[in-house]
Design a protein around this motif. Structure first.
Motif, PDB file in Angstrom:
ATOM      1  N   LEU A 400     -23.701 -32.668  42.044  1.00  0.00           N
ATOM      2  CA  LEU A 400     -23.447 -34.103  42.247  1.00  0.00           C
ATOM      3  C   LEU A 400     -23.772 -34.584  43.599  1.00  0.00           C
ATOM      4  CD1 LEU A 400     -19.932 -34.095  40.471  1.00  0.00           C
ATOM      5  CD2 LEU A 400     -22.244 -34.754  39.386  1.00  0.00           C
ATOM      6  N   ILE A 401     -24.131 -35.856  43.471  1.00  0.00           N
ATOM      7  CA  ILE A 401     -24.521 -36.548  44.823  1.00  0.00           C
ATOM      8  C   ILE A 401     -23.541 -37.859  45.010  1.00  0.00           C
ATOM      9  CG2 ILE A 401     -26.273 -38.178  45.947  1.00  0.00           C
ATOM     10  CD1 ILE A 401     -28.472 -36.936  44.111  1.00  0.00           C
ATOM     11  N   ILE A 402     -22.793 -37.490  46.131  1.00  0.00           N
ATOM     12  CA  ILE A 402     -21.433 -38.349  46.241  1.00  0.00           C
ATOM     13  C   ILE A 402     -21.819 -39.837  46.233  1.00  0.00           C
ATOM     14  CG2 ILE A 402     -20.493 -36.462  47.721  1.00  0.00           C
ATOM     15  CD1 ILE A 402     -21.281 -38.108  50.098  1.00  0.00           C
ATOM     16  N   PRO A 403     -20.356 -40.449  45.677  1.00  0.00           N
ATOM     17  CA  PRO A 403     -20.624 -42.056  45.359  1.00  0.00           C
ATOM     18  C   PRO A 403     -21.106 -42.923  46.241  1.00  0.00           C
ATOM     19  CG  PRO A 403     -18.646 -40.992  44.556  1.00  0.00           C
ATOM     20  CD  PRO A 403     -19.136 -40.101  45.501  1.00  0.00           C
ATOM     21  N   SER A 404     -20.986 -42.631  47.665  1.00  0.00           N
ATOM     22  CA  SER A 404     -21.502 -43.429  48.764  1.00  0.00           C
ATOM     23  C   SER A 404     -23.373 -43.385  48.848  1.00  0.00           C
ATOM     24  CB  SER A 404     -21.122 -42.939  50.074  1.00  0.00           C
ATOM     25  OG  SER A 404     -21.609 -41.728  50.386  1.00  0.00           O
ATOM     26  N   VAL A 405     -23.868 -42.459  48.039  1.00  0.00           N
ATOM     27  CA  VAL A 405     -25.424 -42.710  47.885  1.00  0.00           C
ATOM     28  C   VAL A 405     -25.770 -43.369  46.842  1.00  0.00           C
ATOM     29  CG1 VAL A 405     -27.306 -41.249  47.617  1.00  0.00           C
ATOM     30  CG2 VAL A 405     -25.440 -40.458  48.929  1.00  0.00           C
ATOM     31  N   ASP A 406     -26.486 -44.603  46.905  1.00  0.00           N
ATOM     32  CA  ASP A 406     -26.833 -45.545  45.912  1.00  0.00           C
ATOM     33  C   ASP A 406     -28.153 -45.056  45.247  1.00  0.00           C
ATOM     34  OD1 ASP A 406     -27.230 -47.646  44.378  1.00  0.00           O
ATOM     35  OD2 ASP A 406     -26.495 -49.198  45.600  1.00  0.00           O
ATOM     36  N   THR A 460     -12.914 -42.172  42.376  1.00  0.00           N
ATOM     37  CA  THR A 460     -12.877 -43.649  41.833  1.00  0.00           C
ATOM     38  C   THR A 460     -14.191 -44.391  41.879  1.00  0.00           C
ATOM     39  OG1 THR A 460     -10.631 -43.727  42.545  1.00  0.00           O
ATOM     40  CG2 THR A 460     -11.503 -45.859  42.054  1.00  0.00           C
ATOM     41  N   ASP A 461     -14.479 -44.928  40.700  1.00  0.00           N
ATOM     42  CA  ASP A 461     -15.993 -45.686  40.611  1.00  0.00           C
ATOM     43  C   ASP A 461     -15.827 -47.154  41.056  1.00  0.00           C
ATOM     44  OD1 ASP A 461     -15.035 -46.881  38.583  1.00  0.00           O
ATOM     45  OD2 ASP A 461     -16.171 -45.918  36.984  1.00  0.00           O
ATOM     46  N   GLU A 462     -16.821 -47.981  40.830  1.00  0.00           N
ATOM     47  CA  GLU A 462     -16.915 -49.271  41.528  1.00  0.00           C
ATOM     48  C   GLU A 462     -15.975 -50.068  40.702  1.00  0.00           C
ATOM     49  OE1 GLU A 462     -21.125 -48.398  39.761  1.00  0.00           O
ATOM     50  OE2 GLU A 462     -19.333 -47.093  40.750  1.00  0.00           O
ATOM     51  N   THR A 463     -15.640 -49.646  39.548  1.00  0.00           N
ATOM     52  CA  THR A 463     -14.698 -50.449  38.496  1.00  0.00           C
ATOM     53  C   THR A 463     -13.260 -50.252  38.568  1.00  0.00           C
ATOM     54  OG1 THR A 463     -14.546 -48.922  36.786  1.00  0.00           O
ATOM     55  CG2 THR A 463     -16.528 -50.380  36.888  1.00  0.00           C
ATOM     56  N   GLY A 464     -12.930 -49.035  39.715  1.00  0.00           N
ATOM     57  CA  GLY A 464     -11.700 -48.669  39.719  1.00  0.00           C
ATOM     58  C   GLY A 464     -11.101 -47.425  38.989  1.00  0.00           C
ATOM     59  N   GLN A 465     -12.039 -47.094  38.000  1.00  0.00           N
ATOM     60  CA  GLN A 465     -11.733 -46.042  37.197  1.00  0.00           C
ATOM     61  C   GLN A 465     -11.657 -44.490  37.931  1.00  0.00           C
ATOM     62  OE1 GLN A 465     -14.089 -45.947  33.820  1.00  0.00           O
ATOM     63  NE2 GLN A 465     -12.759 -44.373  32.631  1.00  0.00           N
ATOM     64  N   CYS A 641     -23.273 -39.799  41.474  1.00  0.00           N
ATOM     65  CA  CYS A 641     -21.824 -40.248  40.876  1.00  0.00           C
ATOM     66  C   CYS A 641     -21.948 -41.751  40.826  1.00  0.00           C
ATOM     67  CB  CYS A 641     -20.744 -39.784  41.710  1.00  0.00           C
ATOM     68  SG  CYS A 641     -20.478 -38.049  42.071  1.00  0.00           S
ATOM     69  N   LYS A 642     -22.684 -42.303  41.737  1.00  0.00           N
ATOM     70  CA  LYS A 642     -22.459 -44.021  41.506  1.00  0.00           C
ATOM     71  C   LYS A 642     -23.213 -44.271  40.456  1.00  0.00           C
ATOM     72  CE  LYS A 642     -23.434 -47.944  44.242  1.00  0.00           C
ATOM     73  NZ  LYS A 642     -21.902 -48.418  44.534  1.00  0.00           N
ATOM     74  N   GLY A 643     -22.435 -45.110  39.565  1.00  0.00           N
ATOM     75  CA  GLY A 643     -22.907 -45.654  38.307  1.00  0.00           C
ATOM     76  C   GLY A 643     -22.811 -44.705  37.118  1.00  0.00           C
ATOM     77  N   ALA A 644     -22.210 -43.468  37.282  1.00  0.00           N
ATOM     78  CA  ALA A 644     -22.074 -42.590  36.298  1.00  0.00           C
ATOM     79  C   ALA A 644     -20.943 -42.943  35.366  1.00  0.00           C
ATOM     80  CB  ALA A 644     -21.908 -41.135  36.843  1.00  0.00           C
ATOM     81  N   THR A 645     -21.293 -42.720  34.069  1.00  0.00           N
ATOM     82  CA  THR A 645     -20.149 -42.843  33.011  1.00  0.00           C
ATOM     83  C   THR A 645     -19.659 -41.419  32.244  1.00  0.00           C
ATOM     84  OG1 THR A 645     -21.766 -43.332  31.389  1.00  0.00           O
ATOM     85  CG2 THR A 645     -20.877 -45.168  32.477  1.00  0.00           C
ATOM     86  N   VAL A 646     -18.673 -41.526  31.727  1.00  0.00           N
ATOM     87  CA  VAL A 646     -18.112 -40.233  31.223  1.00  0.00           C
ATOM     88  C   VAL A 646     -17.782 -40.596  29.497  1.00  0.00           C
ATOM     89  CG1 VAL A 646     -16.431 -38.819  30.895  1.00  0.00           C
ATOM     90  CG2 VAL A 646     -17.279 -39.248  33.227  1.00  0.00           C
TER      91      VAL A 646
END
Length: 698
Positions: A400-406, A460-465, A641-646
């Protein structure tokens, strides 16, 4: 061939005993010995023939190159295969060079003796047994098939045309010297001609008919022709007492290749054709194996069923989550995948790129986008990430590429080398490598089994989830040194899988799909290869047919069914030099000319995992150079990770990059030695038969 029932087992056992003792002259036969009248009737001959078919040395689901028996045939698990040595696939238990199991000899001659008994005795029953002539043809087909398995291993063989009878006062009566390599092929081809003339045009599934004989002849003659063309260049001929035991004179090559073309051409008069029953070309290609018993492409099959003879292909080859037993033994290589159309390949090297002009990774919107445009034949040959099989969505990634990488703004340069030589764990790359993203924590991985529920990555993603994602996917590939038994290459194979089986059903000795020993696509490729060879060696026209145009048509028929890019015209099948390794698309496959390289690539794509390529590399005599210090390569996916969904099943998806390189684990260097083109004659056979000359390499 269906394994016979208890009655037939008894019959065949007694028949075998009869064959071995028929030379004994008894006034009153013991009750345990059947007479000729017992055997030579419709029921008896079918049982006798079933025994021979059932013991034919097919390298099918029950063939294991690492088996304890000398032949490798009829094993319980086919965990070890020589496909690992050809660049087709490998797995964690099967990474180094593996040759076919050696010393198949005496078992073959037992079948030959049984066939010879029928050929000798059946003419006497021509008036009482209506199909005696057809049975003789079938016995000759069986004899030819076994001799072919022997000649491609050893070279020239002792030719035995009738059951031998031991003279108790002279054991030398059983000694027979080896015939030449060419004479052995001529004997096989003559048997197949006779079989073709005697048999009908149709047969029960698993049995031969005239077109099965013609199809096999195309394979046999093509082998002889290419051995004559290329053998002496790599492996000097071996002549003993004036007999060429290993090697065929080159001036015979075109004659054999004409026989191969003629035989393949005959098959088009029969009931066989390429399977085109489904307009979806991916599904259609998969149906070749899923419906092997019912479509017209299967020329000759070996049947399996629950009541008699089963195998364990699904249990052994499925991804671990899709079986209740081992799994993971089917990891196709990137070298093989790169042969297919529709992938981002570097036109100069022919290798997977996945990079932009500045050397940054291309970013794909989801896990399946890369494969959406791939050749349908490839999509039917591998299990696709994000697709659901047996109720399980395949979850494949290497980290996984950490959430701070866009992914929308950040660029990532290639962080590994793909030179076919270096094999390192990702976190062991030198510090001067472009971006040390693994050591600084930008890319995270797991050292545990990818399925380990206690080792997810939470953020925690950008939506708070809050999302919890398996770092390496639930299906791998696993990292170097990690636990678990997932893929090493980033791929799982699909060919021959029975995906209609549930996970609970996918256990040992539960698979029953048929093995296809010969299918029409191979016959077309045999014909195309023979035609190109003839055209490039002085026979531009044969039988009133332009050879390159015929090869062009045959190859495009196979490509069209597969959804591949078609050749534009026959001039592409040129005598120009072939691409050298890493110097063009398809350059993994060696050949003397570009035209032959194209047909060999087609064979690699079409016939992979069918026990064909190993013997192709041997008859082309390219094994020792194509597979020389060879490291197997894989393709490794990393998800942002940024923008990913489950989804509801817990399987994530997001944007991906793909890294091509030698595999982290199992990328042992593989080299085929020139002395391995021919097998050594078993020592016991040399002792038992003083006339049996040794091979050059023993």
């Amino acid at each position: 061939m269906k394994k016979y029932n208890q009655l037939n087992i008894a019959l065949v056992w007694i028949f075998s005993l009869f064959v071995l003792t028929a030379c004994v002259d008894l006034n009153i036969p013991p009750k345990s010995i059947l007479t000729g009248e017992d055997i030579y009737n419709e029921a008896g001959i079918k049982a006798y023939m079933a025994g021979m078919y059932n013991h034919l040395p097919m390298e099918d689901f029950k063939y294991d190159a690492n088996a304890n028996s000398r032949s490798g045939f009829f094993q319980e698990l086919n965990v070890y295969t020589y496909y690992v040595s050809t660049g087709e696939f490998f797995n964690r238990n099967n990474v180094a060079k593996r040759l076919h199991k050696t010393e198949y000899w005496s078992d073959g001659f037992k079948i030959i003796r049984q066939a010879n008994t029928l050929i000798k005795d059946l003419p006497a029953y021509s008036e009482t047994l209506a199909d005696a002539n057809k049975w003789i043809g079938e016995a000759k087909f069986i004899r030819a098939y076994v001799y072919f398995q022997l000649v491609k291993r050893y070279g020239g063989m002792p030719i035995i045309e009738a059951p031998q009878v031991l003279d108790n006062d002279d054991e030398s009566s059983l000694w027979i010297a080896r015939s030449s390599h060419a004479a052995t092929f001529d004997f096989i081809l003559a048997d197949l001609d006779d079989a073709y003339a005697r048999m009908d045009g149709t047969s029960d599934a698993g049995r031969a008919n005239k077109y099965v004989a013609a199809a096999l002849k195309s394979r046999v003659a093509l082998t002889a022709g290419t051995i004559a063309r290329y053998g002496a260049v790599k492996f000097p001929v071996w002549e003993v007492d004036g007999v060429m035991l290993q090697g065929i004179p080159e001036d015979l090559a075109n004659g054999y290749l004409k026989q191969a073309w003629d035989a393949a051409k005959l098959v088009e008069n029969g009931p066989y054709e390429l399977h085109r029953g489904n307009s979806d070309k991916t599904a259609n290609y998969a149906e070749i194996w899923e419906k092997a018993d019912s479509h017209k492409e299967s020329i000759w099959i070996r049947k399996f069923d629950y009541l008699n003879w089963v195998h364990s292909y699904d249990a052994v080859m499925s991804p671990p989550r899709m079986t209740i037993t081992y799994g993971d033994r089917f990891n196709p290589t990137l070298d093989w995948v790169e042969l297919f159309d529709g992938l981002p390949l570097d036109p100069i090297t022919g290798r997977f790129s996945g990079l932009d002009a500045e050397g940054n990774y291309l970013i794909y919107d989801n896990c399946h986008q890369l494969w959406d445009g791939a050749e349908p034949r490839l999509r039917a040959n591998i299990l696709l990430p994000g697709s659901t099989y047996k109720g399980i969505k395949l979850d494949l990634r290497s980290g996984l590429i950490i959430p701070s990488v866009d992914p929308a703004t950040d660029k990532i340069k290639k962080f590994s080398r793909d030179d076919g030589a270096i094999s390192e764990a990702y976190n062991n790359w030198p510090t001067d490598q472009t971006q040390n993203l693994f050591r600084n924590g930008t890319i995270i991985r797991s050292s545990n089994d990818p399925r380990n529920q206690s080792d997810p990555y939470s953020y925690t993603d950008e939506t708070g989830q809050t999302l919890r994602i398996f770092k390496m996917g639930q299906d791998g590939p696993k990292a170097s040194g990690a636990s678990g038994n997932n893929t090493l290459t980033g791929f799982y194979g699909r060919k021959y899988m029975n995906l209609s089986m549930s996970v609970a059903q996918t256990g040992l000795h539960e698979s029953t799909q048929s093995w296809i020993e010969i299918r029409y696509a191979e016959v077309l490729l045999n014909r195309a290869e023979a035609a190109i060879e003839l055209a490039q060696h002085g026979e531009s026209t044969y039988g009133g047919t332009n050879m390159l145009e015929d090869a062009f048509t045959c190859i495009n028929n196979v490509r069209d069914r597969a959804g591949a890019n078609l050749l534009t015209n026959s001039s592409e099948l040129s005598a120009n030099p072939a691409y050298k390794r890493w110097m063009g698309i398809g350059s993994f496959v060696e050949a003397p000319t570009r035209g032959l390289q194209l047909v060999r690539i087609e064979r690699y794509k079409e016939l992979a995992f069918e026990a064909k390529m190993y013997w192709d590399l041997r008859r082309w005599f390219t094994f020792d150079t194509q597979i020389n210090q060879y490291r197997k390569r894989g393709l490794f996916a990393f998800m942002f990770c940024k923008g990913a969904t489950v989804d509801a099943s817990g399987t994530p998806d997001g944007k991906y990059i793909y890294d091509a390189r030698a595999t982290e684990d199992g990328s042992d260097r593989v080299t085929f030695n020139v002395n391995e083109y021919y097998e050594t004659i078993p020592g016991n056979e040399l002792k038992n038969n003083p006339l049996l000359q040794k091979n050059r390499n023993q």
